[in-house]
Write an enzyme that holds these catalytic residues in place. Structure first.
Site, PDB file in Angstrom:
ATOM      1  N   SER A 147     -56.682  27.158 -68.448  1.00  0.00           N
ATOM      2  CA  SER A 147     -56.854  25.988 -69.212  1.00  0.00           C
ATOM      3  C   SER A 147     -56.851  26.037 -70.641  1.00  0.00           C
ATOM      4  O   SER A 147     -56.700  26.960 -71.141  1.00  0.00           O
ATOM      5  CB  SER A 147     -58.487  25.359 -68.878  1.00  0.00           C
ATOM      6  OG  SER A 147     -58.409  25.301 -67.572  1.00  0.00           O
TER       7      SER A 147
HETATM    8  C1  LIG Z   1     -57.127  24.984 -64.221  1.00  0.00           C
HETATM    9  S1  LIG Z   1     -57.232  26.136 -62.932  1.00  0.00           S
HETATM   10  C2  LIG Z   1     -58.683  26.963 -63.469  1.00  0.00           C
HETATM   11  C3  LIG Z   1     -58.766  27.396 -64.746  1.00  0.00           C
HETATM   12  C4  LIG Z   1     -59.697  28.433 -64.978  1.00  0.00           C
HETATM   13  N1  LIG Z   1     -61.037  28.211 -65.056  1.00  0.00           N
HETATM   14  C5  LIG Z   1     -59.432  29.362 -66.620  1.00  0.00           C
HETATM   15  O1  LIG Z   1     -60.193  30.109 -66.886  1.00  0.00           O
HETATM   16  O2  LIG Z   1     -58.635  28.752 -67.361  1.00  0.00           O
HETATM   17  C6  LIG Z   1     -57.688  25.297 -61.572  1.00  0.00           C
HETATM   18  C7  LIG Z   1     -57.766  26.234 -60.158  1.00  0.00           C
HETATM   19  O3  LIG Z   1     -58.479  25.503 -59.233  1.00  0.00           O
HETATM   20  C8  LIG Z   1     -58.101  26.020 -57.997  1.00  0.00           C
HETATM   21  N2  LIG Z   1     -58.529  25.326 -56.871  1.00  0.00           N
HETATM   22  C9  LIG Z   1     -58.028  24.305 -56.584  1.00  0.00           C
HETATM   23  N3  LIG Z   1     -58.771  23.701 -55.600  1.00  0.00           N
HETATM   24  C10 LIG Z   1     -59.862  24.375 -55.506  1.00  0.00           C
HETATM   25  C11 LIG Z   1     -61.006  24.598 -54.524  1.00  0.00           C
HETATM   26  N4  LIG Z   1     -61.055  23.702 -53.408  1.00  0.00           N
HETATM   27  N5  LIG Z   1     -61.675  25.820 -54.516  1.00  0.00           N
HETATM   28  C12 LIG Z   1     -61.652  26.433 -55.565  1.00  0.00           C
HETATM   29  N6  LIG Z   1     -60.546  26.526 -56.355  1.00  0.00           N
HETATM   30  C13 LIG Z   1     -59.580  25.523 -56.186  1.00  0.00           C
HETATM   31  C14 LIG Z   1     -56.628  26.303 -58.163  1.00  0.00           C
HETATM   32  O4  LIG Z   1     -56.273  27.327 -57.392  1.00  0.00           O
HETATM   33  C15 LIG Z   1     -56.528  26.751 -59.911  1.00  0.00           C
HETATM   34  O5  LIG Z   1     -56.530  28.039 -59.914  1.00  0.00           O
END
Ligand SMILES: C[S@@+](CC[C@H](N)C(=O)[O-])C[C@H]1O[C@@H](n2cnc3c(N)ncnc32)[C@H](O)[C@@H]1O
Length: 411
Positions: free
Chosen positions: A78
């Site tokens: 992010s």
């Molecule tokens: C924007 S990224 C996370 C960014 C992260 N927190 C960082 O340190 O920058 C969003 C993440 O959510 C994950 N995601 C999507 N659906 C999900 C779910 N149902 N449970 C857990 N993770 C999920 C995606 O695989 C993706 O890696």
């Protein structure tokens, strides 16, 4: 390696934090000092390898780390500005037990700094590639005590519960029961929640069986996958160039609306002038969504604007709109010579004049009464809560929840 003229990581971290401070000052919402300190410590470049150092420290840039077969981003690290905003909303204290849903490594490393040696951080991602990557990056900075697990965040991570804080870093369309159940009473949940098609990072406190908002801010995130995945309906008005995005449960007469776009447009000025940097969208759009029947979003590409098909307030993004049968209206603006712009409404279809007026009016009410009024109050109740037990307000029904959005008196 930076050259003699290029700033190194330490200088870039200081520059990053200063840039975020400036941005937050415009919004009158400073960053939590503990979050600033953590951002000055954690080497973000380790979590986004392969890009120029300066880009790793650009305050508003998310770095996409995975796309699906259609090229849509499904995982990213992010943007630092959003990370700082959400961690400030989260209000993490030393010793807290924190669950992060959606991993990337960087946010988890910052959380580790914030909770200190007596706290605990669990980070869950549905995607095994992301889990492996986050573990590797965290290990590279010596952060070996964050537990990164593969799990569908819809169900939380019961093994580590209860948590003092839960931060969801993926866009959610609902708040599943596990998040409330795994949070201590009085604990805080921060989640990018899609409300009537609009995504806001909402800070909630758990109060018994409910979640009560403490604030919200504009944000954008990749969509949740897995059991909580809920898609919006896209209604094309002109190929991929102009389309409406309808929220769950909404319908539209696509053929009639396509015909409407070809009919002459009607314009209604609202009389509401917004400043160039005024963060009005956060509240105004939510106000429109909760006061107008048939609220949706219109997206028009740059090409559509060049072709004269549509003039939304910004090309490529979701602009507030409404539909009624074969007529639709959306927000536009007329830039003013002195800076800023007057919001106006454009409408197409057989009832364009009436719908334009109907859409312009709540803009005027907001401009007159709500501009400096307190923000919306958002309270999430479990699904099945009887109407009589809900507070007054706009009710958004989802499979797990009944969310009530109300607007405190302007005072
Ligand atoms: C924007 S990224 C996370 C960014 C992260 N927190 C960082 O340190 O920058 C969003 C993440 O959510 C994950 N995601 C999507 N659906 C999900 C779910 N149902 N449970 C857990 N993770 C999920 C995606 O695989 C993706 O890696």
């Amino acid at each position: 390696m930076p050259t003699a003229d290029e700033p190194g990581p330490d200088a870039l971290r200081r520059k990053l934090v200063a840039a975020i401070d400036d941005w937050r000052a415009e919004l009158f919402a400073p960053v939590d000092p503990a979050v600033r300190a953590a951002m000055l410590t954690i080497p973000r470049e380790v979590f986004v390898p392969g890009i120029p150092l300066a880009d790793a420290y650009d305050e508003h840039s998310a770095v996409v780390t995975k796309r699906d077969a259609h090229g849509i981003a499904i995982s990213s690290v992010s943007a630092p500005s959003i990370v700082a905003m959400m961690l400030t909303q989260l209000d993490v204290r030393p010793g807290h037990r924190v669950l992060e849903i959606g991993s990337g490594g960087y946010n988890a490393a910052l959380l580790r700094e914030l909770v200190g040696p007596d706290g605990r951080v669990t980070s869950a991602d549905v995607d095994p590639d992301v889990v492996e990557r986050a573990r590797r990056c965290l290990a590279a900075i010596g952060c070996t005590d964050v537990e990164v697990v593969q799990a569908d965040g819809e169900f939380g991570v019961p093994d580590g519960a209860p948590y003092d804080r839960i931060v969801v870093t993926v866009e959610a369309a609902d708040t599943p029961p596990a998040w409330v159940a795994q949070l201590v009473d009085g604990g805080r949940l921060v989640v990018p929640l899609r409300l009537c098609g609009l995504t806001r990072s909402v800070a909630f406190d758990r109060v018994g069986r409910t979640l009560v908002s403490r604030g919200y801010e504009l944000c954008g995130f990749v969509r949740m996958r897995g059991a909580g995945e809920r898609r919006e309906l896209r209604v094309s008005l002109d190929g991929d160039d102009v389309y409406l995005v309808l929220d769950d449960g909404q319908h539209a007469d696509a053929a009639a609306l396509r015909t409407a776009l070809r009919r002459p447009r009607v314009e209604r000025p609202t009389g509401v002038v917004v400043g160039p940097e005024e963060p009005y969208v956060e509240h105004l759009d939510l106000w429109l969504a909760t006061t107008l029947r048939g609220f949706c979003l219109l997206t028009a590409s740059e090409r559509a604007v060049e072709r004269g098909l549509a003039y939304p307030t910004w090309a490529g993004g979701g602009t507030p709109a409404i539909t009624r049968g074969g007529t639709f209206a959306y927000r536009s603006w007329r830039r003013q010579a002195a800076g800023g712009a007057e919001l106006s409404v454009l409408a197409h279809g057989p009832d364009a004049a009436e719908l334009a007026e109907e859409f312009a009016e709540p803009h005027r009410v907001w401009g007159r009464d709500r501009r400096t009024a307190p923000p919306a109050r958002i309270v999430v109740h479990p699904a099945g809560t009887p109407d009589a037990e809900l507070p007054a307000g706009f009710v958004l029904d989802r499979p797990h929840t009944r969310t009530v959005i109300s607007w405190p008196d302007a005072g």
